[in-house]
Design an enzyme around this catalytic site. Sequence first.
Site, PDB file in Angstrom:
ATOM      1  N   HIS A 170       0.817  -1.208   0.000  1.00  0.00           N
ATOM      2  CA  HIS A 170       0.000   0.000   0.000  1.00  0.00           C
ATOM      3  C   HIS A 170       0.859   1.269   0.000  1.00  0.00           C
ATOM      4  CE1 HIS A 170      -3.413   2.507   0.633  1.00  0.00           C
ATOM      5  NE2 HIS A 170      -2.752   3.110   1.588  1.00  0.00           N
ATOM      6  N   GLU A 220      -7.111 -12.289 -10.413  1.00  0.00           N
ATOM      7  CA  GLU A 220      -5.991 -12.066  -9.490  1.00  0.00           C
ATOM      8  C   GLU A 220      -5.763 -13.259  -8.564  1.00  0.00           C
ATOM      9  OE1 GLU A 220      -6.716  -8.563  -7.091  1.00  0.00           O
ATOM     10  OE2 GLU A 220      -8.845  -8.976  -6.931  1.00  0.00           O
ATOM     11  N   ASP A 251      -1.886  -9.159  -6.809  1.00  0.00           N
ATOM     12  CA  ASP A 251      -2.303 -10.350  -6.076  1.00  0.00           C
ATOM     13  C   ASP A 251      -1.992 -11.628  -6.845  1.00  0.00           C
ATOM     14  OD1 ASP A 251      -3.352  -9.594  -3.532  1.00  0.00           O
ATOM     15  OD2 ASP A 251      -4.921  -8.527  -4.614  1.00  0.00           O
TER      16      ASP A 251
END
Length: 578
Positions: free
Chosen positions: A194, A438, A462
């Site tokens: 993130h 993903e 992912d």
Amino acid sequence: MKQNNIILNGIAASSGVAIGKVFVLEEDDFLVIKKEISGSHIKQELARLKDAIEKTKVELEEDQKELNKVLGENYAKIADAHLLILNDPMIKNEIEKMINKGTNAEYAVHKVVENFSKTFDLIDNEYFRERKHDLLDVAKKIMRNLLGKTKKSLADLDEDSIIVAKNLTPADTVNMKEVMVKGFVTEIGGKTSHTALVAQSLEIPAVVGLKDITYKVKQEMPIIVDGNLGLVILDPSKETIENYKREYEIQISNKKELEKFKDLPAVTTDGREVILGANIENPEEVRAALRHGANAIGLYRSEFMYMSKKTMPTEEEHYQNYSKVAKMMMPYEVIIRTMDLGGDKISRLGLMNIGREANPFMGLRAIRFCLKYPDIFKAQLKGILRASVHGNIKIMYPMISRISEIKEANKILEQAKEELKKEGKKFRDDIEVGVMIEVPSAAVISDIIAKEVDFLSIGTNDLIQYTMAVDRVNADVAHLYTPMHPAILRLLKNIIDSAHAAGKNVGMCGEMAGDPLYTAILLGLGLDEFSMSAGQIPKVKKIIRSISKAESKKLVEQLFKCTNMQEINITMKKFKYR
Ligand code: PEP
Ligand code: MG
């Protein structure tokens, strides 16, 4: 004064260089010192403990009311559990016993909670074992009240600040967009964590995976972040600062040079045009997307609506938010990903066990959460549907791993449409619905999935993590996170070919799409749409406009003959420097 010029190597997470001052963002762990007490001090310590417990009780009751109001009784159970722990006489008695024997209140709380949490670890039942986190949460609150601490505020940041932290969670960064920050440095994280994504969207440099950095710096210490090379220099010498000032000037002039590409199409030298879109987390980012020449919003990470406030977003808030984006982007498409909470995206709303699971990345995340709590999901879908009349909106489901999830989600979408019809609210019945690929199982059955949906979008962040069993936020295994691994290239080919065989468009919204290193490969594989942090668009466009589809196809053919990473790297180097 002597400068140390300490150079530390980490992982380059967002490009660029910055010169500034350290701003250490502290975590919630407190330094607890043991003190011996006696006489009247014992009474004082017991009174301090009582006071801290009382304050904690008031806070927890407020949390409980808030959760009840916003999410209903079921969700307020987390606060119930915290209150039960706080009121447990056994824990309180043990703490008081320690204080009576001559220990200060902070140390007594720390020691007793540590002992109790060890007994939780021995419990067989996973559910009860996990209640340890509730105990630790309550202890943190008591400790904060004992110490009279309030968390250090981001409002203290100034425009020279470079944030240094153990980790930056979405909750930390959600309001950072309004604050001036020059760069990020964190102890944990990888290229797709993130912190990296936020730094890229803010267009500031970031270096992650710098173990123990928070112990090596002092507040306000001079620091340089080099997000190109993945290094940080503490207390830099005059000479180093001068060098980096020059580098900064070059960075600015390169940016200006890239601005030339803004209004030019993303087309290869032999005429293949692709769409370049931006990934956003909130409507404020649309301006930057357009400024960089985005021709789509390929991924709107809608879960940030659930992370920025203490209350659950209403259908009306969803509607307002998405309408704003759709209008600003007209006539371009806006792909709204339905909420992807879980994994590293934790909400402050205290939604069930999100953030407390043993394996959050494989837990009740994204579509799994939405299908378990259809009312929360439906409110979002209704908001998206209503906004669809204001622009070119598409819906995208995250974390799909099987066909039944698509069917179930579509059933809820139909219910949302029925409800809107009854309520007399307008929406586009023909709204396109796509899914993110993903999860490896979805990649393998992408031929079946492609027949069920209107489009596919590959979430490599992912997909790579799950395919290679490499945690995307763990610096220790970051070297194993390799997008060009033969397994990944084969999966990508399978997904793209499957989509095309079914006559569907396929995009990519993971970080791989925005890294110029992979642009030629993705073109060669036939990707239709690339979506990335807005700042990357001009760099990727420049490459697309400099190569042909034919040569990128040839590159892919060569890469598919490679059997390992070494051969792949050599092939790429030859291509790059030809
Ligand atoms: C991805 O997984 O590639 C993706 C784009 O989603 P996120 O990074 O938000 O998980
Ligand atoms: Mg993802």
